[in-house]
Design a protein around this motif. Structure first.
Motif, PDB file in Angstrom:
ATOM      1  N   ARG A  57      82.378  10.337   9.934  1.00 11.62           N
ATOM      2  CA  ARG A  57      82.229  11.654   9.308  1.00 11.62           C
ATOM      3  C   ARG A  57      83.476  12.012   8.490  1.00 11.62           C
ATOM      4  O   ARG A  57      83.379  12.565   7.396  1.00 11.62           O
ATOM      5  N   LEU A  58      84.646  11.678   9.037  1.00  9.39           N
ATOM      6  CA  LEU A  58      85.884  11.932   8.308  1.00  9.39           C
ATOM      7  C   LEU A  58      85.910  11.148   6.997  1.00  9.39           C
ATOM      8  O   LEU A  58      86.311  11.677   5.951  1.00  9.39           O
ATOM      9  N   ILE A  59      85.474   9.901   7.048  1.00 14.18           N
ATOM     10  CA  ILE A  59      85.418   9.071   5.840  1.00 14.18           C
ATOM     11  C   ILE A  59      84.489   9.692   4.819  1.00 14.18           C
ATOM     12  O   ILE A  59      84.806   9.783   3.625  1.00 14.18           O
ATOM     13  N   HIS A  60      83.330  10.144   5.274  1.00 21.13           N
ATOM     14  CA  HIS A  60      82.354  10.777   4.389  1.00 21.13           C
ATOM     15  C   HIS A  60      82.952  12.004   3.691  1.00 21.13           C
ATOM     16  O   HIS A  60      82.872  12.137   2.469  1.00 21.13           O
ATOM     17  N   GLU A  61      83.564  12.871   4.469  1.00 23.41           N
ATOM     18  CA  GLU A  61      84.167  14.088   3.905  1.00 23.41           C
ATOM     19  C   GLU A  61      85.333  13.745   2.975  1.00 23.41           C
ATOM     20  O   GLU A  61      85.521  14.384   1.948  1.00 23.41           O
ATOM     21  N   LEU A  66      86.269  16.899  -0.088  1.00 21.23           N
ATOM     22  CA  LEU A  66      86.058  18.264   0.383  1.00 21.23           C
ATOM     23  C   LEU A  66      86.968  18.672   1.538  1.00 21.23           C
ATOM     24  O   LEU A  66      86.723  19.681   2.188  1.00 21.23           O
ATOM     25  N   LEU A  67      88.008  17.902   1.790  1.00 27.10           N
ATOM     26  CA  LEU A  67      88.918  18.226   2.893  1.00 27.10           C
ATOM     27  C   LEU A  67      90.166  18.937   2.375  1.00 27.10           C
ATOM     28  O   LEU A  67      90.546  18.760   1.218  1.00 27.10           O
ATOM     29  N   PRO A  68      90.792  19.709   3.225  1.00 24.20           N
ATOM     30  CA  PRO A  68      92.028  20.391   2.812  1.00 24.20           C
ATOM     31  C   PRO A  68      93.230  19.442   2.907  1.00 24.20           C
ATOM     32  O   PRO A  68      94.110  19.602   3.740  1.00 24.20           O
ATOM     33  N   LEU A  69      93.221  18.409   2.046  1.00 26.33           N
ATOM     34  CA  LEU A  69      94.287  17.415   2.032  1.00 26.33           C
ATOM     35  C   LEU A  69      95.026  17.446   0.701  1.00 26.33           C
ATOM     36  O   LEU A  69      94.500  17.923  -0.307  1.00 26.33           O
ATOM     37  N   THR A  70      96.202  16.869   0.720  1.00 24.89           N
ATOM     38  CA  THR A  70      96.975  16.723  -0.506  1.00 24.89           C
ATOM     39  C   THR A  70      96.434  15.542  -1.291  1.00 24.89           C
ATOM     40  O   THR A  70      96.170  14.483  -0.707  1.00 24.89           O
ATOM     41  N   ASP A  71      96.260  15.720  -2.589  1.00 21.86           N
ATOM     42  CA  ASP A  71      95.839  14.601  -3.425  1.00 21.86           C
ATOM     43  C   ASP A  71      96.827  13.457  -3.253  1.00 21.86           C
ATOM     44  O   ASP A  71      98.035  13.680  -3.187  1.00 21.86           O
ATOM     45  N   LYS A 121      80.928  26.553   6.691  1.00 12.55           N
ATOM     46  CA  LYS A 121      81.008  26.846   8.124  1.00 12.55           C
ATOM     47  C   LYS A 121      80.285  25.775   8.934  1.00 12.55           C
ATOM     48  O   LYS A 121      80.797  25.288   9.940  1.00 12.55           O
ATOM     49  N   ARG A 122      79.084  25.376   8.484  1.00 14.57           N
ATOM     50  CA  ARG A 122      78.303  24.359   9.184  1.00 14.57           C
ATOM     51  C   ARG A 122      79.044  23.020   9.186  1.00 14.57           C
ATOM     52  O   ARG A 122      79.151  22.348  10.214  1.00 14.57           O
ATOM     53  N   SER A 123      79.584  22.633   8.046  1.00 17.42           N
ATOM     54  CA  SER A 123      80.300  21.372   7.933  1.00 17.42           C
ATOM     55  C   SER A 123      81.528  21.350   8.846  1.00 17.42           C
ATOM     56  O   SER A 123      81.780  20.362   9.542  1.00 17.42           O
ATOM     57  N   ARG A 124      82.270  22.446   8.859  1.00 20.54           N
ATOM     58  CA  ARG A 124      83.454  22.534   9.720  1.00 20.54           C
ATOM     59  C   ARG A 124      83.062  22.497  11.190  1.00 20.54           C
ATOM     60  O   ARG A 124      83.746  21.881  11.998  1.00 20.54           O
ATOM     61  N   TYR A 125      81.962  23.154  11.529  1.00 23.21           N
ATOM     62  CA  TYR A 125      81.489  23.148  12.909  1.00 23.21           C
ATOM     63  C   TYR A 125      81.111  21.727  13.332  1.00 23.21           C
ATOM     64  O   TYR A 125      81.475  21.271  14.420  1.00 23.21           O
ATOM     65  N   GLU A 126      80.354  21.031  12.479  1.00 26.06           N
ATOM     66  CA  GLU A 126      79.915  19.665  12.795  1.00 26.06           C
ATOM     67  C   GLU A 126      81.115  18.740  12.986  1.00 26.06           C
ATOM     68  O   GLU A 126      81.156  17.944  13.921  1.00 26.06           O
ATOM     69  N   LEU A 127      82.093  18.866  12.099  1.00 30.09           N
ATOM     70  CA  LEU A 127      83.297  18.040  12.193  1.00 30.09           C
ATOM     71  C   LEU A 127      84.077  18.381  13.466  1.00 30.09           C
ATOM     72  O   LEU A 127      84.538  17.488  14.180  1.00 30.09           O
ATOM     73  N   ALA A 128      84.187  19.662  13.765  1.00 27.52           N
ATOM     74  CA  ALA A 128      84.890  20.099  14.972  1.00 27.52           C
ATOM     75  C   ALA A 128      84.176  19.598  16.228  1.00 27.52           C
ATOM     76  O   ALA A 128      84.822  19.217  17.214  1.00 27.52           O
ATOM     77  N   GLU A 129      82.857  19.572  16.201  1.00 26.83           N
ATOM     78  CA  GLU A 129      82.085  19.094  17.349  1.00 26.83           C
ATOM     79  C   GLU A 129      82.303  17.593  17.554  1.00 26.83           C
ATOM     80  O   GLU A 129      82.469  17.130  18.687  1.00 26.83           O
ATOM     81  N   LEU A 130      82.326  16.830  16.475  1.00 23.77           N
ATOM     82  CA  LEU A 130      82.592  15.391  16.582  1.00 23.77           C
ATOM     83  C   LEU A 130      84.007  15.149  17.109  1.00 23.77           C
ATOM     84  O   LEU A 130      84.227  14.265  17.939  1.00 23.77           O
ATOM     85  N   GLU A 131      84.952  15.956  16.636  1.00 20.17           N
ATOM     86  CA  GLU A 131      86.324  15.842  17.115  1.00 20.17           C
ATOM     87  C   GLU A 131      86.390  16.179  18.603  1.00 20.17           C
ATOM     88  O   GLU A 131      87.045  15.478  19.386  1.00 20.17           O
ATOM     89  N   ARG A 132      85.695  17.225  19.033  1.00 27.46           N
ATOM     90  CA  ARG A 132      85.689  17.633  20.433  1.00 27.46           C
ATOM     91  C   ARG A 132      85.139  16.511  21.319  1.00 27.46           C
ATOM     92  O   ARG A 132      85.699  16.186  22.367  1.00 27.46           O
ATOM     93  N   ARG A 133      84.036  15.902  20.883  1.00 27.77           N
ATOM     94  CA  ARG A 133      83.442  14.804  21.659  1.00 27.77           C
ATOM     95  C   ARG A 133      84.408  13.620  21.761  1.00 27.77           C
ATOM     96  O   ARG A 133      84.539  13.008  22.817  1.00 27.77           O
ATOM     97  N   PHE A 134      85.065  13.313  20.653  1.00 29.10           N
ATOM     98  CA  PHE A 134      86.037  12.229  20.636  1.00 29.10           C
ATOM     99  C   PHE A 134      87.185  12.527  21.601  1.00 29.10           C
ATOM    100  O   PHE A 134      87.545  11.691  22.433  1.00 29.10           O
ATOM    101  N   LEU A 135      87.752  13.721  21.520  1.00 31.46           N
ATOM    102  CA  LEU A 135      88.883  14.079  22.378  1.00 31.46           C
ATOM    103  C   LEU A 135      88.483  14.142  23.852  1.00 31.46           C
ATOM    104  O   LEU A 135      89.268  13.772  24.732  1.00 31.46           O
TER     105      LEU A 135
END
Length: 160
Positions: A57-61, A66-71, A121-135
């Motif tokens: 999912r991180l790779i996809h984003e 669409l991520l808050p990253l530095t170019d 909001k949905r995208s952030r929630y989905e990513l946060a949920e995947l992160e939660r499961r991983f952690l």
């Protein structure tokens, strides 16, 4: 007769090659411990289902920009930081058709601006949920390793 000692000289070096490579690894581990990397609990070894789902999912984003990253952030570095592992572990995982190479982040602000607040909001929630499961899985692994007193090596039980 001088050729026999010359032939015998390389033979002892062969058995010592493996221990010396192990020593080099131990030395690297000692350096890592001195830097606190071992205490940081860098992940190693087999990937969990949860880790793969989160990484994908991180790779996809990342590729969508669409991520808050530095170019200029590389995908390999980004993943290694979020998954708390050595960048080489990322390279080893994503080879062949899945190779991430030297992909670099480029923000797509116009695409981000097209997303509704609900989409974000949905995208952030989905990513946060995947992160939660991983952690959660990582925490379970740590508890299990402490409970058995083993780190998965030499216990005679193969998990496949």
């Amino acid at each position: 007769a001088p050729s026999k000692p010359a032939a015998a000289a390389p033979a002892p070096s062969k058995p010592t090659a493996k221990p010396s490579s192990r020593i080099a690894t131990d030395s690297a581990d000692a350096k890592a411990q001195a830097k606190g990397r071992r205490e940081n609990g860098l992940r190693r070894g087999k990937w969990t289902v949860e880790e793969e789902a989160y990484a994908n999912r991180l790779i996809h984003e990342f590729k969508l920009g669409l991520l808050p990253l530095t170019d200029g952030t590389t995908l390999r570095t980004f993943l290694s930081k979020l998954l708390n592992c050595d960048p080489m572990r990322i390279s080893k995982k994503f080879v062949g058709q899945n190779c991430i190479g030297k992909q670099v982040f480029r923000r797509r602000q116009q695409d981000m601006d097209r997303l509704s607040p609900e989409d974000i909001k949905r995208s952030r929630y989905e990513l946060a949920e995947l992160e939660r499961r991983f952690l959660t899985r990582v925490a379970q692994s740590h508890r299990s390793a402490k409970a058995t007193g083993a780190k998965g090596k030499g216990d005679g039980k193969s998990l496949g």
